[in-house]
Design an enzyme around this catalytic site. Sequence first.
Site, PDB file in Angstrom:
ATOM      1  N   ASP A 289      -4.075   1.754   7.988  1.00  9.12           N
ATOM      2  CA  ASP A 289      -4.854   1.863   9.225  1.00  9.12           C
ATOM      3  C   ASP A 289      -4.485   3.063  10.073  1.00  9.12           C
ATOM      4  O   ASP A 289      -3.411   3.658   9.915  1.00  9.12           O
ATOM      5  CB  ASP A 289      -4.668   0.600  10.055  1.00  9.12           C
ATOM      6  CG  ASP A 289      -3.274   0.534  10.677  1.00  9.12           C
ATOM      7  OD1 ASP A 289      -2.279   0.649   9.924  1.00  9.12           O
ATOM      8  OD2 ASP A 289      -3.174   0.403  11.908  1.00  9.12           O
TER       9      ASP A 289
ATOM     10  N   ASP B 239       0.830  -1.206   0.000  1.00  8.34           N
ATOM     11  CA  ASP B 239       0.000   0.000   0.000  1.00  8.34           C
ATOM     12  C   ASP B 239       0.865   1.257   0.000  1.00  8.34           C
ATOM     13  O   ASP B 239       0.543   2.246  -0.639  1.00  8.34           O
ATOM     14  CB  ASP B 239      -0.962   0.001   1.203  1.00  8.34           C
ATOM     15  CG  ASP B 239      -0.251  -0.283   2.516  1.00  8.34           C
ATOM     16  OD1 ASP B 239       0.817  -0.904   2.497  1.00  8.34           O
ATOM     17  OD2 ASP B 239      -0.766   0.122   3.568  1.00  8.34           O
TER      18      ASP B 239
ATOM     19  N   ARG C 181      -9.270   0.788   7.709  1.00  3.54           N
ATOM     20  CA  ARG C 181      -8.667   0.175   6.510  1.00  3.54           C
ATOM     21  C   ARG C 181      -9.699   0.042   5.394  1.00  3.54           C
ATOM     22  O   ARG C 181      -9.344  -0.083   4.231  1.00  3.54           O
ATOM     23  CB  ARG C 181      -8.132  -1.224   6.831  1.00  3.54           C
ATOM     24  CG  ARG C 181      -6.954  -1.251   7.792  1.00  3.54           C
ATOM     25  CD  ARG C 181      -6.394  -2.672   7.846  1.00  3.54           C
ATOM     26  NE  ARG C 181      -5.518  -2.889   8.978  1.00  3.54           N
ATOM     27  CZ  ARG C 181      -4.206  -2.673   8.986  1.00  3.54           C
ATOM     28  NH1 ARG C 181      -3.616  -2.210   7.915  1.00  3.54           N
ATOM     29  NH2 ARG C 181      -3.479  -2.920  10.052  1.00  3.54           N
TER      30      ARG C 181
ATOM     31  N   ASP D 270       7.524   3.748   2.679  1.00  4.02           N
ATOM     32  CA  ASP D 270       7.847   4.873   3.556  1.00  4.02           C
ATOM     33  C   ASP D 270       9.375   4.897   3.734  1.00  4.02           C
ATOM     34  O   ASP D 270      10.088   5.434   2.878  1.00  4.02           O
ATOM     35  CB  ASP D 270       7.104   4.581   4.868  1.00  4.02           C
ATOM     36  CG  ASP D 270       6.848   5.800   5.699  1.00  4.02           C
ATOM     37  OD1 ASP D 270       5.702   6.223   5.785  1.00  4.02           O
ATOM     38  OD2 ASP D 270       7.814   6.316   6.292  1.00  4.02           O
TER      39      ASP D 270
ATOM     40  N   VAL E 211      -1.086   9.375   6.489  1.00  9.66           N
ATOM     41  CA  VAL E 211      -2.285   9.024   5.729  1.00  9.66           C
ATOM     42  C   VAL E 211      -2.916   7.721   6.223  1.00  9.66           C
ATOM     43  O   VAL E 211      -2.249   6.886   6.828  1.00  9.66           O
ATOM     44  CB  VAL E 211      -1.972   8.910   4.209  1.00  9.66           C
ATOM     45  CG1 VAL E 211      -1.631  10.274   3.633  1.00  9.66           C
ATOM     46  CG2 VAL E 211      -0.852   7.912   3.936  1.00  9.66           C
TER      47      VAL E 211
HETATM   48  C1  PRP Z   1       3.062  -0.424   6.576  1.00  4.01           C
HETATM   49  C2  PRP Z   1       2.849  -0.618   5.088  1.00  4.01           C
HETATM   50  C3  PRP Z   1       4.152  -1.210   4.641  1.00  4.01           C
HETATM   51  C4  PRP Z   1       5.158  -0.567   5.572  1.00  4.01           C
HETATM   52  C5  PRP Z   1       5.835   0.558   4.857  1.00  4.01           C
HETATM   53  O1  PRP Z   1       2.772  -1.615   7.217  1.00  4.01           O
HETATM   54  O2  PRP Z   1       1.766  -1.471   4.825  1.00  4.01           O
HETATM   55  O3  PRP Z   1       4.169  -2.611   4.790  1.00  4.01           O
HETATM   56  O4  PRP Z   1       4.435  -0.077   6.699  1.00  4.01           O
HETATM   57  O5  PRP Z   1       6.767   1.175   5.693  1.00  4.01           O
HETATM   58  P1  PRP Z   1       8.332   1.118   5.456  1.00  4.01           P
HETATM   59  O6  PRP Z   1       8.602   1.474   4.023  1.00  4.01           O
HETATM   60  O7  PRP Z   1       8.834   2.174   6.428  1.00  4.01           O
HETATM   61  O8  PRP Z   1       8.822  -0.244   5.812  1.00  4.01           O
HETATM   62  P2  PRP Z   1       2.530  -1.745   8.796  1.00  4.01           P
HETATM   63  O9  PRP Z   1       3.809  -2.143   9.461  1.00  4.01           O
HETATM   64  O10 PRP Z   1       1.879  -0.491   9.313  1.00  4.01           O
HETATM   65  O11 PRP Z   1       1.555  -2.985   8.906  1.00  4.01           O
HETATM   66  P3  PRP Z   1       0.103  -3.226   8.244  1.00  4.01           P
HETATM   67  O12 PRP Z   1       0.321  -3.350   6.754  1.00  4.01           O
HETATM   68  O13 PRP Z   1      -0.372  -4.496   8.863  1.00  4.01           O
HETATM   69  O14 PRP Z   1      -0.753  -2.022   8.586  1.00  4.01           O
END
Ligand code: PRP
Length: 183
Positions: A160, A101, A166, A104, A154
């Site tokens: 979430d 999704d 979500r 970051d 966001v």
């Molecule tokens: C979020 C997103 C990515 C990750 C991106 O997942 O879905 O997997 O963070 O961040 P990064 O580039 O800094 O690694 P999260 O850990 O929030 O888990 P989720 O998908 O279960 O919400």
Amino acid sequence: MLESIIKYILVPEEEIQGIVARLGEEINRDYADKNLVIVCVLKGSLMFTVDLAKKLNLVSEMEFVRVSTYGNATESSGDMKILLDFERDDISECDLLVIEDIVDSGNTLSRLVKLFKAKGARSVKTCTLLDKPARRKVDFVPDYVGKVIPDEFVFGYGLDLFEKYRDLPYVAVVSDEYLKNLK
Ligand code: PRP
């Protein structure tokens, strides 16, 4: 109330669906003669993966992984633990497309790409709905990008807010008031 949590809608539903259609066309073209295996990174990429998969006119398969990154609500650290993995005997014949999704820091996808290459996948590429390059901590460039976004907190469409929202069909920016109460 949801209204008080939303500062503004960054990516409306129609724009998301336009992005999904465009990426679907690119993937259809690029994977026409490949053995596509979509890897959905739970939980955030569930909505995007499902919508994108519906645009594909290829014979493909799906796998699911779940990882946990350590850190706080708004920032992941470099550590990653695999909570759900998959094993395949035919990995050397698989062209993996890892769906996210958001990118970051880049930690999650860069580590997953390394992991899948080490497992012997024939090819590993990445596709993200949202890319936040301003937050990058590792040198990582996704292969397919839906939309480059500014450094805002966001949520929605898979992303979430403390595990909620979500299911929203759009991506919104968290309000200043909500953020203030987090601190
Ligand atoms: C979020 C997103 C990515 C990750 C991106 O997942 O879905 O997997 O963070 O961040 P990064 O580039 O800094 O690694 P999260 O850990 O929030 O888990 P989720 O998908 O279960 O919400």
